[in-house]
Design a protein around this motif. Structure first.
Motif, PDB file in Angstrom:
ATOM      1  N   TRP A   6       0.825  -1.203   0.000  1.00  0.00           N
ATOM      2  CA  TRP A   6       0.000   0.000   0.000  1.00  0.00           C
ATOM      3  C   TRP A   6       0.861   1.256   0.000  1.00  0.00           C
ATOM      4  CZ3 TRP A   6      -5.042  -0.601  -0.830  1.00  0.00           C
ATOM      5  CH2 TRP A   6      -5.605  -1.855  -0.560  1.00  0.00           C
ATOM      6  N   ARG A   7       0.413   2.251  -0.752  1.00  0.00           N
ATOM      7  CA  ARG A   7       1.063   3.568  -0.757  1.00  0.00           C
ATOM      8  C   ARG A   7      -0.037   4.613  -0.702  1.00  0.00           C
ATOM      9  NH1 ARG A   7       0.450   5.735  -5.820  1.00  0.00           N
ATOM     10  NH2 ARG A   7       0.059   4.233  -7.488  1.00  0.00           N
ATOM     11  N   GLU A  21      -5.328   5.044  -0.073  1.00  0.00           N
ATOM     12  CA  GLU A  21      -4.153   4.228  -0.313  1.00  0.00           C
ATOM     13  C   GLU A  21      -4.417   3.315  -1.498  1.00  0.00           C
ATOM     14  OE1 GLU A  21      -2.216   3.855   4.086  1.00  0.00           O
ATOM     15  OE2 GLU A  21      -3.675   2.333   3.507  1.00  0.00           O
ATOM     16  N   VAL A  22      -3.372   3.092  -2.282  1.00  0.00           N
ATOM     17  CA  VAL A  22      -3.477   2.283  -3.496  1.00  0.00           C
ATOM     18  C   VAL A  22      -2.423   1.187  -3.435  1.00  0.00           C
ATOM     19  CG1 VAL A  22      -3.282   2.336  -6.011  1.00  0.00           C
ATOM     20  CG2 VAL A  22      -4.251   4.290  -4.812  1.00  0.00           C
ATOM     21  N   VAL A  32      -7.842  -0.214  -3.693  1.00  0.00           N
ATOM     22  CA  VAL A  32      -7.941   1.132  -3.136  1.00  0.00           C
ATOM     23  C   VAL A  32      -8.678   1.020  -1.799  1.00  0.00           C
ATOM     24  CG1 VAL A  32      -8.821   3.474  -3.498  1.00  0.00           C
ATOM     25  CG2 VAL A  32      -8.065   2.117  -5.456  1.00  0.00           C
ATOM     26  N   ARG A  33      -8.158   1.741  -0.782  1.00  0.00           N
ATOM     27  CA  ARG A  33      -8.812   1.730   0.528  1.00  0.00           C
ATOM     28  C   ARG A  33      -8.654   3.093   1.199  1.00  0.00           C
ATOM     29  NH1 ARG A  33      -4.619  -1.994   4.094  1.00  0.00           N
ATOM     30  NH2 ARG A  33      -2.939  -0.454   4.178  1.00  0.00           N
ATOM     31  N   ASP A  34      -9.461   3.300   2.218  1.00  0.00           N
ATOM     32  CA  ASP A  34      -9.403   4.511   3.038  1.00  0.00           C
ATOM     33  C   ASP A  34      -8.340   4.292   4.104  1.00  0.00           C
ATOM     34  OD1 ASP A  34      -9.804   6.592   4.848  1.00  0.00           O
ATOM     35  OD2 ASP A  34     -11.982   6.350   4.897  1.00  0.00           O
ATOM     36  N   LEU A  43     -11.806  -1.389  -2.467  1.00  0.00           N
ATOM     37  CA  LEU A  43     -12.290  -1.369  -3.849  1.00  0.00           C
ATOM     38  C   LEU A  43     -11.273  -2.075  -4.732  1.00  0.00           C
ATOM     39  CD1 LEU A  43     -13.474   2.339  -4.043  1.00  0.00           C
ATOM     40  CD2 LEU A  43     -14.875   0.314  -3.645  1.00  0.00           C
ATOM     41  N   ARG A  44     -11.761  -2.827  -5.706  1.00  0.00           N
ATOM     42  CA  ARG A  44     -10.893  -3.547  -6.637  1.00  0.00           C
ATOM     43  C   ARG A  44     -11.198  -3.091  -8.056  1.00  0.00           C
ATOM     44  NH1 ARG A  44      -9.753  -9.343  -4.534  1.00  0.00           N
ATOM     45  NH2 ARG A  44     -10.102  -9.036  -2.316  1.00  0.00           N
TER      46      ARG A  44
END
Length: 63
Positions: A6-7, A21-22, A32-34, A43-44
């Protein structure tokens, strides 16, 4: 997801506000996440869909 690196998005604020974060290191998927709720939903996207999204967001008309 195992192996996700994650970045924080370069567009996220640095003051603890809205951060996304991606993880784009896995084959065939972009996650993707919070960052404030890392155990919440993720999310994908396919890499193609993610790239299309990024291009639209970067487009001058979107600003």
């Amino acid at each position: 997801m195992t192996g996700a690196h994650w970045r924080t998005s370069t567009r996220s604020s640095s003051n603890g506000g809205d951060c996304v974060e991606v993880a784009d290191n896995l084959p065939g998927v972009v996650l993707v996440r919070d960052s404030k709720d890392r155990t919440g939903g993720t999310l994908r996207f396919t890499p193609t869909a993610w790239q299309s999204f990024v291009e639209i967001v970067r487009a001058p008309a979107a600003r």
